[in-house]
Write an enzyme that holds these catalytic residues in place. Structure first.
Site, mmCIF file in Angstrom:
data_model
loop_
_atom_site.group_PDB
_atom_site.id
_atom_site.type_symbol
_atom_site.label_atom_id
_atom_site.label_comp_id
_atom_site.label_asym_id
_atom_site.label_seq_id
_atom_site.Cartn_x
_atom_site.Cartn_y
_atom_site.Cartn_z
ATOM 1 N N HIS A 24 48.850 -1.702 24.397
ATOM 2 C CA HIS A 24 49.615 -0.731 23.610
ATOM 3 C C HIS A 24 49.086 -0.605 22.180
ATOM 4 O O HIS A 24 49.554 0.256 21.426
ATOM 5 C CB HIS A 24 51.084 -1.133 23.549
ATOM 6 N N ARG A 50 56.057 4.786 21.104
ATOM 7 C CA ARG A 50 56.375 3.379 21.351
ATOM 8 C C ARG A 50 55.881 2.482 20.218
ATOM 9 O O ARG A 50 56.419 1.392 20.016
ATOM 10 C CB ARG A 50 55.787 2.941 22.691
ATOM 11 N N ASP A 216 57.786 4.357 36.730
ATOM 12 C CA ASP A 216 57.807 3.187 35.850
ATOM 13 C C ASP A 216 58.865 3.448 34.785
ATOM 14 O O ASP A 216 58.674 4.257 33.882
ATOM 15 C CB ASP A 216 56.437 2.986 35.207
ATOM 16 N N GLU A 270 58.104 -7.360 35.985
ATOM 17 C CA GLU A 270 57.004 -7.326 35.017
ATOM 18 C C GLU A 270 57.302 -8.209 33.809
ATOM 19 O O GLU A 270 56.418 -8.908 33.313
ATOM 20 C CB GLU A 270 56.768 -5.881 34.566
#
Length: 398
Positions: A24, A50, A216, A270
């Site tokens: 990320h 994000r 997702d 996850e």
């Protein structure tokens, strides 16, 4: 001197900024940091990207372990400076001086020794990186690939699905399926749900009925929203809905699974850790598919236990990302029939290295397929010259 008798002479921890395992940590034009539903989407100021709430704050962690004959192994995950500090100021005592083959004991001592502040999250990331480095080292000393030490291959070639916003392009590139990042969550109301389903219908039309499609949801949903998304997506032939809730909300996972139809699966894990967390997902929630990340769940040593537990319940294990580390595991397990490729190109239109620039010649799927190589350890080399590794020394303060 053979393998027995060799000991760990040193451990080193590094931090890398920009890409690497912290995928990320990208520029703002990358799909992975644009608007995607997250737990923070309920706050308007943290909704558009994000990176706005610091998803890239931790950075990449690299761990090297060195045997007394100079052979080294390495592991990569996230955790950055805090995890590196923990390794060099606490966990190192359980590693240096140990016989190289004592991986189970080293894992257990790191875990027990950090229980009072660890169990999950950052500490488990640190333990995972050390564990992966130890497996890599042992394979290099034995001149065996990790998959051979896990029991050998049950399939010669791995099949991949792609995670990214362009599942239509993923099909053209030979992947067996595509997992779409959910853009709109409960805070976006009915209009957001409608836009999600319009996207889903469009992708189904582009990819055809035989191509796997999945959502997702990245911990962003509440139970009523997840039920509606799941029901409508099942009508479009979606294969599963993934990680809908706060990882600690086992009750929501349980109730979503009870509400699921016969043709759609509920998956997660996850952001879960250790066999104990995954036992909850199996016994209490009855999830169909587990997705441990080998860099976060406890490393290869713990992934083996998680996978064996899932196998006893007749459930699949499809590890989250993790590149070469997952590849060596998946090629040895019948209940891991396929695996994930994170589409790390900014527009999700080409297949590029997940850990760039940390790994030299990182193996990547071609036409959605990959054969795990036979080089010792995990079969790759750390690109020290082409990466800006900052070593974290023992002592000092964060």
């Amino acid at each position: 001197m053979g393998i027995t008798g060799r000991k760990i002479a040193a451990i080193r921890a590094y931090v890398v900024e920009g890409g690497g395992a912290d995928y990320h940590d990208q520029k703002e034009d990358h799909w992975i940091v644009k608007q995607i539903a997250t737990p923070m989407s309920v706050y308007p100021e943290y909704k558009a990207t994000r990176t706005s709430f610091g998803i890239n704050a931790l950075k990449t962690l690299v761990v090297e372990v060195e045997a007394d004959n100079g052979v080294t192994g390495f592991g990569i995950t996230t955790g950055g400076y805090p995890a590196a500090w923990l390794i060099m100021n606490h966990l190192d005592r359980f590693i240096v001086g140990q016989p190289v083959e004592n991986i189970e004991q080293m894992w257990d001592q790191m875990y027990r020794g950090s229980l009072y502040y660890g169990r999950k999250g950052l500490v488990m990331n640190a333990i995972s990186a050390v564990d992966l480095a130890l497996w890599d080292l042992l394979g290099r000393l034995r001149q065996e690939p990790v998959y051979a030490m896990l029991g050998g291959k049950v399939r010669e070639e791995l099949c991949f699905y792609a995670t990214g916003p362009r599942t239509d392009l993923a099909k053209d590139m030979g992947f067996i399926g595509g997992k779409i990042p959910l853009v709109y969550g409960p805070a976006d109301g009915e209009e957001g749900l409608r836009k999600n389903l319009e996207l889903a219908a469009g992708m189904r039309e582009k990819t055809g009925d035989d191509f796997m499609l999945m959502w997702d949801c990245w911990m962003a949903l509440d139970l009523p929203y997840a039920k509606r998304l799941m029901q409508k997506s099942e009508e479009l032939g979606f294969r599963w809905v993934e990680e809908c809730f706060n990882p600690d909300d086992y009750w929501a996972y349980r109730d979503l699974k009870k509400a699921a139809g016969n043709t759609i699966m509920v998956s997660g894990g996850e952001h879960e850790a250790t066999r104990y967390g995954f036992r909850m997902l199996l016994e209490f929630c009855d999830l169909d598919l587990l997705q441990p990340d080998v860099g976060w769940c406890g490393g290869m040593t713990e992934l083996i236990k998680i996978g064996n537990l899932a196998d006893s319940y007749g459930k699949m294990v499809v590890p989250h990302g993790s590149g070469i580390y997952s590849h060596h595991y998946v090629t040895t397990k019948l209940n891991s029939p396929f695996t994930e490729c994170l589409m790390m190109s900014p527009k999700a239109d080409t297949v590029i290295s997940q850990y760039y620039p940390l790994i030299k010649d990182e193996p990547m799927p071609v036409n959605g397929r990959l054969k795990v190589g036979d080089k010792p350890g995990f079969g790759v080399e750390l690109n020290k010259e082409g990466s800006e590794l900052v070593e974290v020394k023992k002592g000092g303060r964060l």
